[in-house]
Design an enzyme around this catalytic site. Structure first.
Site, short mmCIF file in Angstrom:
data_model
loop_
_atom_site.label_atom_id
_atom_site.label_comp_id
_atom_site.label_asym_id
_atom_site.label_seq_id
_atom_site.Cartn_x
_atom_site.Cartn_y
_atom_site.Cartn_z
N HIS A 145 0.79 -1.03 0.08
CA HIS A 145 -0.03 0.05 0.08
C HIS A 145 0.91 1.35 0.03
O HIS A 145 0.50 2.40 0.71
CB HIS A 145 -0.73 0.05 1.25
CG HIS A 145 -2.02 0.79 1.23
ND1 HIS A 145 -2.06 2.22 1.05
CD2 HIS A 145 -3.34 0.68 0.92
CE1 HIS A 145 -3.24 2.88 0.98
NE2 HIS A 145 -4.22 1.57 0.83
N GLU B 263 -1.99 -0.88 -6.28
CA GLU B 263 -1.92 -1.99 -5.12
C GLU B 263 -2.41 -3.55 -6.21
O GLU B 263 -3.49 -3.74 -5.86
CB GLU B 263 -2.92 -2.03 -3.96
CG GLU B 263 -2.61 -0.78 -3.18
CD GLU B 263 -3.90 -0.32 -2.28
OE1 GLU B 263 -4.18 -1.22 -1.53
OE2 GLU B 263 -4.30 0.69 -2.49
#
Length: 252
Positions: free
Chosen positions: A78, A216
């Protein structure tokens, strides 16, 4: 790596297992998740290896091995990116984005995927051709305030022999820097930091909404509850693997 319960893997202490120097320096972190941690079944040994794999390339190899029970596994990275540079005060709305995905997984009002897989064609979510991020932000049907991208894309295209395929690209026209993300995963969450609110970063810099973006790569969120999504259950004797390759360049 986060979202694995109230205390995700991003909030635990990892051990440095291995460190290598040379032409392709790397560092390997490991973590043991015990049976029942955050409600997940079984003991799980997890590793994340970061390697400077080439000129302006960063490779991340994630692995997980269940020891005694089948368990859901979907590790993500992330990292927040702003290609204009740390603390520059510029947002990412003038950046250009491309995502090699003709479909996405729509969500409910709580941002949980419903199990559908829909086409992006004719919607503001269509990023198959390069577009300016800010030109689409206010056209999105977003429950977040301010609005923005927070969507899982179903990646297209064949994988290369090394198992990777190009998932997404971002260009910052102010600095001419460009980032490509290659991955072995089937999905790509594109997030435009809609929920950043006066977040204090490096050097005390304050970051607000749309100050950065995240690419992501991942399995499909909520796959454990959606039988038509690729399974994320990993059994003892199996090894979960997920690789991301971040390629940086200058677009002249």
């Amino acid at each position: 790596m986060n979202t694995g319960g109230l205390i995700g893997f991003d909030n635990v202490l990892w051990e440095v297992k291995e460190q290598r120097s040379g032409r392709k320096p790397s560092i390997k972190f490991t973590y043991h998740s015990f049976d029942g941690e955050q409600g997940f079944p079984g003991d799980l040994d997890v590793s994340a290896t970061y390697t400077i794999s080439g000129d302006m390339e960063l490779r991340l190899d994630m692995e997980a091995i269940p020891r005694n029970k089948a368990t859901p596994v979907s590790l993500i990275n992330h990292a927040y990116w702003n290609l204009a540079g740390e603390g520059n005060g510029r947002d990412i709305l003038s950046n250009s984005v491309t995502i090699w995905a003709s479909r996405y997984t729509p969500t409910d009002s709580h941002l949980i995927p419903t199990g559908q897989i829909l086409s992006v064609k004719g919607t503001p979510l269509d990023l198959t051709k390069e577009v300016i991020v800010g030109s689409r932000i206010n056209k999105l049907n977003s429950n977040e305030k301010p609005p923005g991208f927070d969507h899982n894309y179903v990646l297209d295209g064949p994988k290369l022999k090394n198992g990777l395929r190009l998932g997404a690209r971002m260009k910052d026209h102010w600095s001419s820097r460009m980032l490509e993300v290659w991955t072995t995963a089937p999905g790509m969450q594109f997030y435009t930091s809609n929920n950043l609110k006066d977040t204090v970063g490096k050097g005390g810099v304050i970051y607000k909404a749309h100050s950065a973006f995240c690419f992501e790569s991942q399995a499909f969120p909520n796959a454990v509850n959606q039988p038509n999504f690729p399974s994320i259950i990993v059994k003892p004797g199996q090894i979960y693997k997920h690789t991301m390759l971040f390629k940086f360049s200058v677009d002249m």
